[in-house]
Write a protein that holds these residues in place. Sequence first.
Motif, PDB file in Angstrom:
ATOM      1  N   ASP A 128      94.785 -29.103 -27.060  1.00  0.00           N
ATOM      2  CA  ASP A 128      95.635 -30.215 -26.093  1.00  0.00           C
ATOM      3  C   ASP A 128      97.199 -30.050 -26.035  1.00  0.00           C
ATOM      4  OD1 ASP A 128      92.550 -30.926 -26.051  1.00  0.00           O
ATOM      5  OD2 ASP A 128      93.271 -32.847 -27.927  1.00  0.00           O
ATOM      6  N   ALA A 129      97.741 -29.615 -27.516  1.00  0.00           N
ATOM      7  CA  ALA A 129      99.033 -29.445 -27.009  1.00  0.00           C
ATOM      8  C   ALA A 129      99.258 -28.581 -25.674  1.00  0.00           C
ATOM      9  CB  ALA A 129     100.290 -29.029 -27.549  1.00  0.00           C
ATOM     10  N   ILE A 130      98.194 -28.135 -25.179  1.00  0.00           N
ATOM     11  CA  ILE A 130      98.946 -27.041 -23.849  1.00  0.00           C
ATOM     12  C   ILE A 130      99.149 -27.639 -22.699  1.00  0.00           C
ATOM     13  CG2 ILE A 130      98.153 -24.834 -22.856  1.00  0.00           C
ATOM     14  CD1 ILE A 130      96.962 -23.968 -25.077  1.00  0.00           C
ATOM     15  N   LYS A 131     100.038 -28.037 -22.165  1.00  0.00           N
ATOM     16  CA  LYS A 131     100.504 -28.962 -21.074  1.00  0.00           C
ATOM     17  C   LYS A 131      99.569 -28.456 -19.969  1.00  0.00           C
ATOM     18  CE  LYS A 131     102.972 -31.491 -23.264  1.00  0.00           C
ATOM     19  NZ  LYS A 131     101.403 -32.653 -23.919  1.00  0.00           N
ATOM     20  N   GLY A 132      99.729 -29.134 -18.144  1.00  0.00           N
ATOM     21  CA  GLY A 132      98.658 -28.081 -17.524  1.00  0.00           C
ATOM     22  C   GLY A 132      97.775 -28.850 -16.914  1.00  0.00           C
ATOM     23  N   VAL A 133      97.243 -28.222 -15.695  1.00  0.00           N
ATOM     24  CA  VAL A 133      96.164 -28.905 -15.314  1.00  0.00           C
ATOM     25  C   VAL A 133      94.461 -27.947 -15.661  1.00  0.00           C
ATOM     26  CG1 VAL A 133      94.319 -29.023 -13.014  1.00  0.00           C
ATOM     27  CG2 VAL A 133      97.370 -30.400 -13.678  1.00  0.00           C
ATOM     28  N   VAL A 134      93.929 -27.849 -16.180  1.00  0.00           N
ATOM     29  CA  VAL A 134      92.734 -26.906 -16.563  1.00  0.00           C
ATOM     30  C   VAL A 134      91.643 -27.222 -15.713  1.00  0.00           C
ATOM     31  CG1 VAL A 134      91.066 -26.474 -17.788  1.00  0.00           C
ATOM     32  CG2 VAL A 134      93.468 -26.776 -18.909  1.00  0.00           C
ATOM     33  N   PHE A 135      91.063 -26.849 -15.171  1.00  0.00           N
ATOM     34  CA  PHE A 135      90.054 -27.090 -13.527  1.00  0.00           C
ATOM     35  C   PHE A 135      89.030 -25.858 -13.837  1.00  0.00           C
ATOM     36  CE2 PHE A 135      92.945 -24.777 -11.405  1.00  0.00           C
ATOM     37  CZ  PHE A 135      92.284 -23.666 -10.195  1.00  0.00           C
ATOM     38  N   ARG A 136      87.605 -25.991 -13.276  1.00  0.00           N
ATOM     39  CA  ARG A 136      86.405 -24.815 -13.212  1.00  0.00           C
ATOM     40  C   ARG A 136      86.363 -24.924 -11.785  1.00  0.00           C
ATOM     41  NH1 ARG A 136      81.777 -27.470 -17.120  1.00  0.00           N
ATOM     42  NH2 ARG A 136      81.109 -29.059 -15.181  1.00  0.00           N
ATOM     43  N   ILE A 137      85.709 -23.531 -11.593  1.00  0.00           N
ATOM     44  CA  ILE A 137      85.334 -23.718 -10.486  1.00  0.00           C
ATOM     45  C   ILE A 137      83.418 -23.665 -10.271  1.00  0.00           C
ATOM     46  CG2 ILE A 137      84.476 -22.215  -7.865  1.00  0.00           C
ATOM     47  CD1 ILE A 137      87.723 -21.381  -8.613  1.00  0.00           C
ATOM     48  N   ALA A 138      82.845 -24.423  -9.758  1.00  0.00           N
ATOM     49  CA  ALA A 138      81.393 -25.096  -9.846  1.00  0.00           C
ATOM     50  C   ALA A 138      80.682 -24.141  -8.731  1.00  0.00           C
ATOM     51  CB  ALA A 138      80.801 -25.986 -10.065  1.00  0.00           C
ATOM     52  N   ILE A 139      80.205 -23.166  -9.500  1.00  0.00           N
ATOM     53  CA  ILE A 139      79.706 -21.951  -8.529  1.00  0.00           C
ATOM     54  C   ILE A 139      78.833 -22.522  -7.245  1.00  0.00           C
ATOM     55  CG2 ILE A 139      79.286 -19.367  -8.055  1.00  0.00           C
ATOM     56  CD1 ILE A 139      80.700 -18.964 -10.779  1.00  0.00           C
ATOM     57  N   LYS A 140      78.642 -22.159  -6.210  1.00  0.00           N
ATOM     58  CA  LYS A 140      77.816 -22.382  -4.796  1.00  0.00           C
ATOM     59  C   LYS A 140      77.242 -20.814  -4.326  1.00  0.00           C
ATOM     60  CE  LYS A 140      77.930 -26.547  -5.265  1.00  0.00           C
ATOM     61  NZ  LYS A 140      76.998 -27.831  -6.367  1.00  0.00           N
ATOM     62  N   GLU A 141      78.134 -19.846  -4.473  1.00  0.00           N
ATOM     63  CA  GLU A 141      77.340 -18.623  -4.236  1.00  0.00           C
ATOM     64  C   GLU A 141      78.378 -17.844  -4.632  1.00  0.00           C
ATOM     65  OE1 GLU A 141      76.623 -17.189   0.628  1.00  0.00           O
ATOM     66  OE2 GLU A 141      76.606 -19.410   0.436  1.00  0.00           O
ATOM     67  N   LYS A 142      77.533 -16.241  -4.438  1.00  0.00           N
ATOM     68  CA  LYS A 142      78.551 -15.496  -4.422  1.00  0.00           C
ATOM     69  C   LYS A 142      78.455 -13.818  -3.733  1.00  0.00           C
ATOM     70  CE  LYS A 142      77.124 -15.912  -8.557  1.00  0.00           C
ATOM     71  NZ  LYS A 142      76.828 -15.483 -10.433  1.00  0.00           N
ATOM     72  N   SER A 143      79.259 -13.085  -3.067  1.00  0.00           N
ATOM     73  CA  SER A 143      78.686 -12.413  -3.006  1.00  0.00           C
ATOM     74  C   SER A 143      80.097 -10.907  -2.580  1.00  0.00           C
ATOM     75  CB  SER A 143      79.021 -12.730  -0.805  1.00  0.00           C
ATOM     76  OG  SER A 143      80.100 -13.000  -0.746  1.00  0.00           O
ATOM     77  N   GLY A 144      79.494  -9.709  -2.321  1.00  0.00           N
ATOM     78  CA  GLY A 144      80.816  -8.603  -3.089  1.00  0.00           C
ATOM     79  C   GLY A 144      80.174  -7.541  -2.194  1.00  0.00           C
ATOM     80  N   ARG A 145      81.705  -6.365  -1.514  1.00  0.00           N
ATOM     81  CA  ARG A 145      81.321  -5.521  -0.368  1.00  0.00           C
ATOM     82  C   ARG A 145      81.617  -3.936  -1.795  1.00  0.00           C
ATOM     83  NH1 ARG A 145      78.434  -8.936   1.234  1.00  0.00           N
ATOM     84  NH2 ARG A 145      78.148  -9.174   2.800  1.00  0.00           N
ATOM     85  N   PHE A 146      81.395  -3.221  -1.554  1.00  0.00           N
ATOM     86  CA  PHE A 146      82.993  -1.982  -1.650  1.00  0.00           C
ATOM     87  C   PHE A 146      82.623  -1.388  -0.748  1.00  0.00           C
ATOM     88  CE2 PHE A 146      78.050  -1.029  -1.802  1.00  0.00           C
ATOM     89  CZ  PHE A 146      78.040   0.220  -1.971  1.00  0.00           C
ATOM     90  N   GLU A 147      83.304  -0.124  -0.942  1.00  0.00           N
ATOM     91  CA  GLU A 147      83.380   1.475  -0.564  1.00  0.00           C
ATOM     92  C   GLU A 147      83.811   2.115  -1.261  1.00  0.00           C
ATOM     93  OE1 GLU A 147      86.382   3.753   3.081  1.00  0.00           O
ATOM     94  OE2 GLU A 147      87.001   1.819   2.312  1.00  0.00           O
ATOM     95  N   ASN A 148      83.086   3.014  -1.328  1.00  0.00           N
ATOM     96  CA  ASN A 148      82.760   4.308  -1.735  1.00  0.00           C
ATOM     97  C   ASN A 148      82.854   5.704  -1.083  1.00  0.00           C
ATOM     98  OD1 ASN A 148      82.475   6.112  -4.074  1.00  0.00           O
ATOM     99  ND2 ASN A 148      80.888   5.248  -4.644  1.00  0.00           N
ATOM    100  N   SER A 149      84.149   5.990  -1.382  1.00  0.00           N
ATOM    101  CA  SER A 149      84.903   7.299  -0.618  1.00  0.00           C
ATOM    102  C   SER A 149      85.393   8.595  -1.676  1.00  0.00           C
ATOM    103  CB  SER A 149      85.041   7.085   0.419  1.00  0.00           C
ATOM    104  OG  SER A 149      84.838   6.806   1.218  1.00  0.00           O
TER     105      SER A 149
END
Length: 157
Positions: A128-149
Amino acid sequence: MLGTLNASEIEAVLKSGLIGRIGCSADGETYVVPISFAYDGQYIYCHTHEGMKTDIMRRNPRICLQVDEMQNMANWRSVIVQGVYQELTNSGLRAAAMQTLLNRYLPIISSTTTHLGDHWPFHSENIDAIKGVVFRIAIKEKSGRFENSTQSPHMAG
């Protein structure tokens, strides 16, 4: 070859990532900024300080996070997470999120913003001594792309 990441590949990018870019917008203003994070398989946890990003995310909690894994310009993976900003003010939730952040692997040479205490890698017994804003992202959707050459298109044929 360009392609779409499958679910396990998306998880791997998120679990190994240290830095992502948050995209947020409210009232006609859009903001994209890098942030360090930790992913526990359910939520993405972040620590920050008051500023433009927290102001915007409080006004519109629908945000995204983009994470890259890049070997070179021809071999990369990129994940986009769509989610909801949830500021953690409850002491128990905040402490658990901070512990997740403290437990992540950080390279020896890293920025002061990734270190949650003045004496990283050691930290206060009182999270609790560490100051600042702590937040989380509640995930609704994930997507991903790649390139492999294996070679530049100008070198082929």
